[in-house]
Design a protein around this motif. Structure first.
Motif, mmCIF file in Angstrom:
data_model
loop_
_atom_site.group_PDB
_atom_site.id
_atom_site.type_symbol
_atom_site.label_atom_id
_atom_site.label_comp_id
_atom_site.label_asym_id
_atom_site.label_seq_id
_atom_site.Cartn_x
_atom_site.Cartn_y
_atom_site.Cartn_z
ATOM 1 N N LYS A 197 71.721 -12.571 42.857
ATOM 2 C CA LYS A 197 72.216 -13.883 43.278
ATOM 3 C C LYS A 197 71.862 -14.175 44.737
ATOM 4 N N TYR A 214 71.881 -4.341 39.061
ATOM 5 C CA TYR A 214 73.223 -3.736 39.003
ATOM 6 C C TYR A 214 73.354 -2.936 37.720
ATOM 7 N N SER A 258 73.881 -6.073 44.011
ATOM 8 C CA SER A 258 72.761 -6.679 43.295
ATOM 9 C C SER A 258 72.152 -7.758 44.174
ATOM 10 N N ASP A 292 82.255 -3.978 42.387
ATOM 11 C CA ASP A 292 81.066 -4.774 42.064
ATOM 12 C C ASP A 292 81.165 -6.070 42.868
ATOM 13 N N ARG A 302 64.886 -8.005 39.808
ATOM 14 C CA ARG A 302 65.674 -6.951 39.156
ATOM 15 C C ARG A 302 65.971 -5.800 40.130
ATOM 16 N N ASN A 353 83.726 -12.289 38.205
ATOM 17 C CA ASN A 353 83.155 -12.806 36.973
ATOM 18 C C ASN A 353 83.868 -12.091 35.821
ATOM 19 N N TYR A 406 79.062 -11.760 44.168
ATOM 20 C CA TYR A 406 79.355 -13.155 44.541
ATOM 21 C C TYR A 406 80.031 -13.323 45.904
HETATM 22 C C1 LIG Z 1 79.784 -9.271 37.674
HETATM 23 C C2 LIG Z 1 78.332 -9.110 37.823
HETATM 24 N N1 LIG Z 1 77.843 -7.989 38.355
HETATM 25 C C3 LIG Z 1 76.534 -7.842 38.566
HETATM 26 C C4 LIG Z 1 75.639 -8.834 38.238
HETATM 27 C C5 LIG Z 1 74.188 -8.655 38.552
HETATM 28 O O1 LIG Z 1 73.576 -7.889 37.613
HETATM 29 P P1 LIG Z 1 72.008 -7.594 37.687
HETATM 30 O O2 LIG Z 1 71.711 -7.094 39.057
HETATM 31 O O3 LIG Z 1 71.818 -6.514 36.649
HETATM 32 O O4 LIG Z 1 71.299 -8.859 37.375
HETATM 33 C C6 LIG Z 1 76.092 -9.994 37.633
HETATM 34 C C7 LIG Z 1 75.143 -11.026 37.179
HETATM 35 O O5 LIG Z 1 75.427 -11.881 36.381
HETATM 36 C C8 LIG Z 1 77.474 -10.155 37.463
HETATM 37 O O6 LIG Z 1 78.003 -11.297 36.980
#
Ligand SMILES: Cc1ncc(COP(=O)(O)O)c(C=O)c1O
Length: 443
Positions: free
Chosen positions: A264, A124, A261, A232, A271, A204, A235
């Motif tokens: 999770k 992300y 992303s 975004d 990545r 988040n 989750y």
């Molecule tokens: C709000 C938010 N967006 C995106 C991501 C994912 O980011 P990435 O794909 O860079 O690991 C996270 C991961 O902690 C997150 O909490």
């Protein structure tokens, strides 16, 4: 003085002469938390929003890769040389699994995305940086964001010299009056609010979700104000049966840039993230292309292309689950929901309501995702977090990190995604001991 000393002296740099972002608390935040975690490795961590490691298995990586190679060979008709080239060579900047991501978005999220509007990124994080860089044309531009906000977003915007102006979250996940107020304030100051960053599902750090009514109202407000929305959604998969449509699924006018992303729903080690950026950009000479093409130009100068091997692994996972990560994550979702229920019940039993019903310690009650927020009757700052780690063996995240230091002073974010039921219980015992001692004036 030796020649070596001379060289060192000449190369000394003052941090103040480097890019301003490098002294910004947004970029220090992760380091601070990681540093405390590494100093107290035995502490139970409610700080980390990492996915569970219970089902990690190296054999799966081989399996996903095999499935993807079979797909290239059998479904797309690749020769062995083409297959080798796809995995070993430099690749297409926009990505090689765009078609598979589009099928996943349709299957799980009801989002119809043209694969050509998708750019596959290094997490992300790269997508967010590219969007911030693209939207920041000059010093008039600002990004609005629901506050508190994810530090990955504020940090990326800072790197792109794009100021972030806060919009209140409130219980609805976005305060639309405040949003309109910030747009008006920007206009009055000769600034341009380019977009608003939002996380409608289990945000988040707040854990708050928006109702469908709020989502629709947000889209209507953004359309009226001529504002893009950056959605975004890392989750949203982890819900308890109340899956709501994303803004992008409700978007009929290309108003929403959707950031995804697989950190999770897949695994963070790959990545792999992506952006759906279907906004039409005209080049002034009659040409029109999706915003994704412009993001791709930025990407070509940052990471050239997203590692094909990592894309292949995620692509294999998508193929193997028939494009439903919701299905592929049934066990994980059950564990996250059970952890969240246990966390909330554990808080209730350790901080029971007094006779007058006025609790000193309160918390919100997310129905999914990784995070809940506890509000304390005393400051929950970095100093207390240090003490908590050192004396009580429990880690959590001061919410002030998500407000750029201007809010959340009495709040702690608790993440429960990576813990076992036993660790949640022990961690809560330790957290409750810290709170009790501080209230009694002996911590
Ligand atoms: C709000 C938010 N967006 C995106 C991501 C994912 O980011 P990435 O794909 O860079 O690991 C996270 C991961 O902690 C997150 O909490």
């Amino acid at each position: 003085m030796s020649v070596a000393d001379l060289g060192t002296a000449q190369c000394d740099l003052a941090a103040s002469t480097l890019h301003g972002s490098l002294l910004d608390p947004a970029l220090e935040s992760m380091n601070f938390l990681n540093e405390i975690a590494s100093r107290y490795p035995a502490a139970i961590s409610f700080a980390s929003g990492r996915p569970t490691e219970a089902y990690f298995d190296v054999a799966l990586i081989h399996q996903y890769l095999d499935v993807f190679c079979r797909y290239l060979r059998d479904d797309l008709g690749y020769s062995q040389a083409e297959l080798n080239r796809t995995l070993f060579q430099y690749g297409r900047t926009k990505g090689i699994i765009n078609e598979l991501i589009a099928r996943y978005l349709l299957t799980d999220e009801g989002i119809t995305a043209d694969p050509d509007s998708i750019i596959v990124t290094v997490g992300y994080q790269e997508a967010m940086f590219a969007v911030a860089r693209a939207l920041r044309a000059d010093e008039r531009d600002v990004l609005l964001s629901v506050w508190p906000a994810y530090v990955g977003m504020t940090g990326a915007a800072r790197l792109a010299d794009l100021p972030v102006w806060p919009v209140r979250s409130g219980p609805e996940g976005v305060d639309l009056d405040d949003l309109c107020g910030q747009v008006a304030r920007a206009r009055k100051a000769g600034r341009r609010a380019r977009a608003c960053y939002v996380m409608p599902d289990f945000a988040n750090p707040s854990g708050v979700s928006m109702t469908v009514t709020t989502r629709r109202a947000l889209l209507a407000t953004a359309a009226r104000e001529g504002l893009l929305l950056i959605e975004d959604n890392p989750y949203g998969t982890f819900h308890s049966g109340d899956h709501l449509p994303t803004l992008k699924a409700l978007d009929t006018s290309r108003q929403v840039i959707y950031l995804g992303s697989f950190a999770k729903t897949g695994f963070p080690g790959a990545r792999i993230g992506y952006a759906v950026a279907d906004q039409r950009v005209s080049d002034g000479a009659g040409g029109v292309s999706p915003l994704a093409d412009y993001l791709s130009r930025i990407k070509s100068m940052v990471t050239v292309n997203t590692p094909p091997v990592a894309q292949a692994v995620v692509g294999g996972k998508l193929l193997g689950c028939e494009f439903s990560l919701a299905k592929a994550n049934e066990r994980e979702t059950a564990a996250y929901l059970s952890n969240m229920r246990q966390l909330l019940a554990g808080l209730a039993s350790r901080f029971p309501a007094p006779a007058d019903g006025q609790r000193q310690v309160t918390w919100n009650t997310p129905t999914g995702g990784f995070f809940a927020v506890v509000t304390l009757p005393f400051p929950a700052d970095d100093e207390l977090m240090e003490l908590s780690a050192r004396e009580y063996g429990v880690l959590w995240t001061p919410m002030s990190h998500f407000y750029a230091g201007e809010g959340g002073s009495h709040q702690a974010r608790l993440a429960c995604s990576q813990l076992t039921p036993e660790l949640i219980d022990s961690g809560l015992d330790r957290f409750a001991a810290l709170v009790t001692d501080r209230l009694a004036g002996c911590a």
